[in-house]
Scaffold this motif. Structure first.
Motif, short mmCIF file in Angstrom:
data_model
loop_
_atom_site.label_atom_id
_atom_site.label_comp_id
_atom_site.label_asym_id
_atom_site.label_seq_id
_atom_site.Cartn_x
_atom_site.Cartn_y
_atom_site.Cartn_z
N PRO A 144 10.01 -33.11 11.66
CA PRO A 144 11.37 -33.61 11.86
C PRO A 144 12.17 -33.56 10.56
CG PRO A 144 9.73 -35.30 12.40
CD PRO A 144 9.00 -34.13 11.84
N TRP A 145 13.46 -33.37 10.69
CA TRP A 145 14.34 -33.37 9.54
C TRP A 145 14.65 -34.81 9.16
CZ3 TRP A 145 19.90 -34.48 9.37
CH2 TRP A 145 20.44 -34.25 8.11
N VAL A 146 14.50 -35.12 7.91
CA VAL A 146 14.81 -36.45 7.41
C VAL A 146 15.95 -36.27 6.41
CG1 VAL A 146 13.94 -38.45 6.15
CG2 VAL A 146 12.42 -37.17 7.67
N PRO A 147 17.11 -36.84 6.74
CA PRO A 147 18.25 -36.67 5.84
C PRO A 147 17.98 -37.40 4.52
CG PRO A 147 18.80 -38.21 7.59
CD PRO A 147 17.45 -37.66 7.90
N PRO A 148 18.68 -37.00 3.47
CA PRO A 148 18.50 -37.68 2.19
C PRO A 148 18.93 -39.15 2.31
CG PRO A 148 20.36 -36.18 2.09
CD PRO A 148 19.70 -35.96 3.41
N VAL A 149 18.39 -39.97 1.44
CA VAL A 149 18.65 -41.41 1.49
C VAL A 149 20.16 -41.72 1.38
CG1 VAL A 149 18.33 -41.86 -0.98
CG2 VAL A 149 17.81 -43.64 0.70
#
Length: 176
Positions: free
Chosen positions: A79-84
């Motif tokens: 899954p893609w995890v966006p930057p914080v």
């Protein structure tokens, strides 16, 4: 039959029949769902959770291959995890990004004709046109990107709006 159902049937482990697949997926997918997918009477855009369930129990099958067989954008396994920093986005910005992502990864539109191509992990989707409201949200986000100095990202997002020539694409500020 569909390309996805053909793919699923071809990748049943040696010695397995449909009941063994139903058993392997019990607790995840119900019997009727498994049989619909094997028979090709599944939704045109299968749920990601269904594809993931099949990928977990069929040896050597990945969710990327199943997406391609379903005529969806293949994407990546993880899954893609966006930057914080994405936590700083406002509700409107999040909706604009969600609309953009959904439009970008929508099903490949080949009309109502069934897809008889072999699965390929490098299929490129023809993104469906955004609604005027979605387009306005994305254009607002593009303007905020330009204002924040994120010109490269703003240019990439703005170029994606070329899908629908009936609505003017986002414009770059004169001072950008």
């Amino acid at each position: 039959m569909s390309t996805l159902s053909d793919y699923l049937n071809e990748h049943l482990p040696d010695g397995w029949q449909k009941p063994q697949l139903v058993e392997a997926l019990s607790g995840t997918l119900d019997r009727a769902t498994v049989y619909r997918y094997l028979a090709g009477s599944h939704p045109r855009s299968p749920a990601e959770s269904v594809l993931e369930a099949f990928a977990k129990v069929l040896p050597g099958v990945t969710v990327v291959e199943l997406r391609a067989a379903a005529n969806l954008s293949a994407g990546a396994e993880e899954p893609w995890v966006p930057p914080v920093e994405a936590n700083r986005l406002s509700h409107a910005q999040r909706r604009a990004l969600e609309s953009f992502i959904k439009a970008t990864v929508g099903p490949i539109d080949d009309g109502d004709e069934p897809n008889h191509r072999q699965p390929s992990v490098d299929l490129q989707p023809a993104a469906p046109a955004l609604t005027e409201q979605e387009r306005a949200e994305v254009e607002s986000y593009v303007q905020r990107l330009y204002a924040s100095g994120r010109k490269d990202l703003a240019d990439r997002v703005a170029s994606s709006l070329v899908n629908n020539p009936s609505i003017e694409p986002a414009t770059r500020p004169a001072d950008a």
